[in-house]
Scaffold this active site. Structure first.
Site, PDB file in Angstrom:
ATOM      1  N   LEU A   9      65.346  -6.277  32.324  1.00 58.08           N
ATOM      2  CA  LEU A   9      65.958  -4.944  32.262  1.00 58.08           C
ATOM      3  C   LEU A   9      65.273  -4.059  31.229  1.00 58.08           C
ATOM      4  O   LEU A   9      65.302  -2.838  31.337  1.00 58.08           O
ATOM      5  CB  LEU A   9      67.449  -5.060  31.913  1.00 58.08           C
ATOM      6  CG  LEU A   9      68.331  -5.815  32.914  1.00 58.08           C
ATOM      7  CD1 LEU A   9      69.738  -5.974  32.369  1.00 58.08           C
ATOM      8  CD2 LEU A   9      68.362  -5.100  34.259  1.00 58.08           C
ATOM      9  N   GLY A  10      64.675  -4.675  30.223  1.00 57.29           N
ATOM     10  CA  GLY A  10      64.022  -3.873  29.183  1.00 57.29           C
ATOM     11  C   GLY A  10      63.627  -4.739  28.013  1.00 57.29           C
ATOM     12  O   GLY A  10      63.907  -5.931  27.985  1.00 57.29           O
ATOM     13  N   GLU A  11      62.923  -4.117  27.062  1.00 55.48           N
ATOM     14  CA  GLU A  11      62.577  -4.864  25.856  1.00 55.48           C
ATOM     15  C   GLU A  11      62.606  -3.956  24.647  1.00 55.48           C
ATOM     16  O   GLU A  11      62.371  -2.754  24.742  1.00 55.48           O
ATOM     17  CB  GLU A  11      61.213  -5.538  25.991  1.00 55.48           C
ATOM     18  CG  GLU A  11      60.053  -4.621  26.257  1.00 55.48           C
ATOM     19  CD  GLU A  11      58.776  -5.427  26.483  1.00 55.48           C
ATOM     20  OE1 GLU A  11      58.165  -5.832  25.481  1.00 55.48           O
ATOM     21  OE2 GLU A  11      58.403  -5.634  27.641  1.00 55.48           O
ATOM     22  N   THR A  13      62.151  -4.063  20.033  1.00 54.15           N
ATOM     23  CA  THR A  13      61.185  -4.529  19.042  1.00 54.15           C
ATOM     24  C   THR A  13      61.228  -6.047  18.875  1.00 54.15           C
ATOM     25  O   THR A  13      60.213  -6.672  18.656  1.00 54.15           O
ATOM     26  CB  THR A  13      61.473  -3.876  17.670  1.00 54.15           C
ATOM     27  OG1 THR A  13      62.893  -3.782  17.515  1.00 54.15           O
ATOM     28  CG2 THR A  13      60.877  -2.494  17.589  1.00 54.15           C
ATOM     29  N   ALA A  15      63.391  -8.205  20.998  1.00 52.75           N
ATOM     30  CA  ALA A  15      64.106  -8.921  22.063  1.00 52.75           C
ATOM     31  C   ALA A  15      63.741  -8.401  23.445  1.00 52.75           C
ATOM     32  O   ALA A  15      63.316  -7.263  23.606  1.00 52.75           O
ATOM     33  CB  ALA A  15      65.610  -8.776  21.843  1.00 52.75           C
ATOM     34  N   ASP A 126      73.154   3.910  14.887  1.00 47.62           N
ATOM     35  CA  ASP A 126      72.071   4.148  15.856  1.00 47.62           C
ATOM     36  C   ASP A 126      72.631   4.590  17.205  1.00 47.62           C
ATOM     37  O   ASP A 126      72.232   4.088  18.253  1.00 47.62           O
ATOM     38  CB  ASP A 126      71.209   2.892  16.009  1.00 47.62           C
ATOM     39  CG  ASP A 126      69.868   3.186  16.681  1.00 47.62           C
ATOM     40  OD1 ASP A 126      69.440   4.363  16.674  1.00 47.62           O
ATOM     41  OD2 ASP A 126      69.251   2.249  17.216  1.00 47.62           O
TER      42      ASP A 126
END
EC number: 2.7.11.22
Length: 288
Positions: A9-11, A13, A15, A126
């Protein structure tokens, strides 16, 4: 391992995130796989995220259901959410802009989640559309607590390298290292505005550009309007003097109550910003 990975699904920094499935129950989940460096050990962001998310149980906060560890990997198992808010706006919005009723609904859910964090003495630090996840039932949940912090008593001196630039509060941009829940409320205001227009409210290219974009819209603060501002490390007496603009002109889809709430969240001086709890009691949420 009880979980199989289905697709990436994504990455980030530290993980990679996968859509996954529980082999036993068939449940679809999100798997956050964190690499453990042989020398450095588990990243502090991961330890922080795990410890905070185990405590923060709320319908508008992503639930962490399991933590699995092997020699060189740590796997966090979360409930599966279809899209982040940014993708949701790009997919369903009118050039990214969402209808007023949906802006109100998502703002309310976001405030419920962040107020719960604040009641439990946690700052998210964040908040941005990419860190707000939405499932098929239209539920919005706060995710990615890698930068979150517990609020100590007295207020800790935190680092000012927090929150993606566009959602960063002016006090943080000015170098203030004493801050509280008000920095998250500023981010909520920026996100509320972005949902209404489809565009980031303050898309600065660096720290100073970000400040000037804020001042252009909300007016340049002075020692009279914000006592103590001249003492902040990044304050410059040479800042251009801007007059505050009329938000009603910029946000035609907001009614007067919506504009009032937005103004309360986007107060330059942190002490004057509304709180999450007060925002939830605002009259805007009592009207259809």
């Amino acid at each position: 391992m009880n979980y199989q990975r289905l697709e990436k699904l994504g990455e980030g920094t530290y993980a990679h995130v996968y859509k996954g499935q529980n082999r036993v129950t068939g449940e679809i989940v999100a798997l956050k796989v964190i690499r453990i460096d042989a020398d450095e050990g588990t990243p502090s962001t991961a330890i922080r995220e795990i410890s905070l998310m185990k405590e923060l149980r709320h319908p508008n906060i992503m639930s962490l259901s399991d933590v699995l560890q092997t020699e060189n990997k740590l796997m966090l198992v979360f409930e599966y959410m279809e899209k982040d808010l940014k993708k949701y706006m790009d997919t369903y919005g009118n050039q990214g802009a969402l209808p007023p009723s949906q802006v109100k609904n998502f703002t309310q859910q976001l405030l419920k989640g962040i107020s719960f964090c604040h009641e439990n003495r946690v700052l998210h630090r964040d908040l941005k559309p990419q860190n707000l996840l939405i499932n098929s039932r239209g539920e919005l949940k706060l995710a990615d607590f890698g930068l979150a912090r517990s609020i100590g008593i007295p207020v800790n001196t935190f680092s000012n390298e927090v929150v993606t630039l566009w959602y960063r509060a002016p006090d943080v941009l000015l170098g203030s290292r004493v801050y509280s829940t008000s920095i998250d409320i500023w981010s909520v205001g920026c996100i509320m505005a972005e949902m209404a227009t489809g565009r980031p409210l303050f898309a600065g290219s660096n720290n100073e550009d970000q400040l000037l974009k804020i001042f252009r819209l909300l007016g340049t603060p002075t020692e009279q309007s914000w006592p103590g501002i001249s003492l902040l490390p990044e304050y410059k007496p040479t800042f251009p003097i801007y007059k505050a603009q009329d938000l009603a002109y910029l946000f035609p889809t907001f009614d007067p109550l919506g504009l009032d709430l937005l103004r309360r969240m986007l107060r330059l001086q942190p002490e004057l910003r509304t709180t999450g709890q007060d925002a939830l009691q605002h009259a805007w949420f009592l009207t259809a």
